[in-house]
Scaffold this active site. Structure first.
Site, PDB file in Angstrom:
ATOM      1  CG  HIS A 247       5.153  55.542  59.962  1.00 51.10           C
ATOM      2  ND1 HIS A 247       6.002  56.601  60.109  1.00 51.10           N
ATOM      3  CD2 HIS A 247       4.313  55.610  61.028  1.00 51.10           C
ATOM      4  CE1 HIS A 247       5.700  57.274  61.207  1.00 51.10           C
ATOM      5  NE2 HIS A 247       4.676  56.696  61.776  1.00 51.10           N
TER       6      HIS A 247
HETATM    7  C1  BDR Z   1       6.581  51.981  62.508  1.00 53.05           C
HETATM    8  O1  BDR Z   1       6.159  51.560  63.798  1.00 53.05           O
HETATM    9  C2  BDR Z   1       5.010  50.785  63.707  1.00 53.05           C
HETATM   10  O2  BDR Z   1       4.160  51.021  64.801  1.00 53.05           O
HETATM   11  C3  BDR Z   1       4.389  51.119  62.370  1.00 53.05           C
HETATM   12  O3  BDR Z   1       3.652  50.023  61.862  1.00 53.05           O
HETATM   13  C4  BDR Z   1       5.576  51.427  61.509  1.00 53.05           C
HETATM   14  O4  BDR Z   1       6.107  50.264  60.911  1.00 53.05           O
HETATM   15  C5  BDR Z   1       6.681  53.490  62.511  1.00 53.05           C
HETATM   16  O5  BDR Z   1       7.630  53.901  63.435  1.00 53.05           O
END
Ligand code: BDR
Ligand code: CA
Length: 316
Positions: A247
């Site tokens: 992500h």
């Molecule tokens: C986001 O949620 C967090 O757990 C990750 O670091 C990322 O920023 C993804 O949905």
């Protein structure tokens, strides 16, 4: 890749396994990015841990010249919600965690964001936001001129066709502080929203992991360990699912190489009231005047391009 000059950025994060990879990508890309500050926030783990983790990642990258500021210890309104089931109890998965030698810089993250942006000419500083948006919302409240001054806000936050990852209809960063997300997306600052629709296209396949494991530098070794942890979590928590998505590094990849993403003008509203759909992002493409939109929603990501960028940076 050749760059005219490095663009000035702030990285607001809650490391977090994928935040840590994003930081390592950014620290390894000095030709493209001038990192003015790293600001941390409570999110995946608590605020003390996210600040410690950012300092540890800075140490691995040998980037002690970049200040790390600790920030908001809880969301604006809702109760805190951590995601340690995805990031491990330390927030950094299988990475060995110890107290970093350099301390955090003085000053709250929100004040550091204001100082960094307001001390530079208008529209010359961007911010990558990859955690709950509490720090930036606080900064925008404290300094009403901030939104207009930012060049762009590149956000990992939200979901349209992908539904959600923390609830059926919400992505974690928005769910963890929906009121802050609503303020940031509605601020008028130019926002690039990289939500699950795009990040779910960028997955850590065995080949992509192998390419990073082949690299020798400490930052590359750390990224490989972080990715291996994510693969293990995905296997355990979502049996039969495809390899885990990457992500947060997408925000840094966008800043370095925006051509790797396809974005569409959108109106983005955040649900802040319904207990059932709290943190849902309503992303509307049917706009009366698309040119007036301040949000662009990422619909496509070039996964080979993002991993190629990461590999190239970590090899340098
Ligand atoms: C986001 O949620 C967090 O757990 C990750 O670091 C990322 O920023 C993804 O949905
Ligand atoms: Ca994050």
């Amino acid at each position: 890749m050749a760059f005219m000059s490095a663009q000035a950025i702030i990285i607001d994060c809650d490391p977090g396994v994928d935040d840590a990879i994003a930081l390592l990508l950014a620290f390894a890309s000095p030709q493209a990015l001038e990192i003015l500050a790293v600001t941390t926030v409570a999110g995946n783990v608590d605020a003390q841990q996210t600040a410690r983790n950012a300092r540890l990642i800075r140490q691995i990258a040998g980037a002690e010249g970049v200040p790390v500021h600790a920030g908001a210890t809880r969301p604006l309104v809702r109760a805190p919600i951590v995601a340690s089931h995805f990031h491990g109890t330390s927030g950094l998965g299988w990475l060995e965690v110890s107290e970093p030698s350099a301390p955090a810089a003085a000053g709250h993250s929100a004040d550091a964001i204001i100082a960094a942006v307001m001390s530079r000419p208008p529209k010359t500083v961007s911010i990558a936001v990859m955690g709950p948006m509490t720090n930036l919302a606080l900064a925008m409240t404290l300094e009403p001129k901030l939104a207009a001054r930012l060049e762009q806000v590149v956000i990992m936050g939200g979901a349209r066709i992908e539904g959600g990852n923390i609830t059926a209809s919400a992505e974690y960063n928005v769910f963890a502080d929906p009121h802050a997300a609503s303020m940031v997306y509605g601020s008028g600052a130019p926002c690039i929203a990289i939500g699950l629709d795009a990040t779910h296209q960028v997955r850590t396949t065995p080949q992509r992991l192998a390419a990073i494991k082949a690299l020798a530098r400490p930052s590359a070794k750390a990224v490989a360990t972080l990715l291996e942890f994510s693969i293990d979590v995905q296997r355990r928590l979502v049996p039969g699912a495809p390899p885990p998505p990457l992500h947060d590094p997408c925000t840094i990849a966008y800043l370095i190489a925006p051509q790797l993403f396809e974005t569409v003008s959108a109106d983005l509203q955040v649900e802040t009231e319904s207990p059932l759909t709290l943190g849902h992002t309503a992303v509307e493409f049917r706009l009366p005047d698309p040119a007036a939109a301040t949000v662009r929603w990422a619909v496509k990501a070039d996964a080979n391009g993002v991993f190629g960028l990461l590999q190239e940076a970590l090899a340098r």
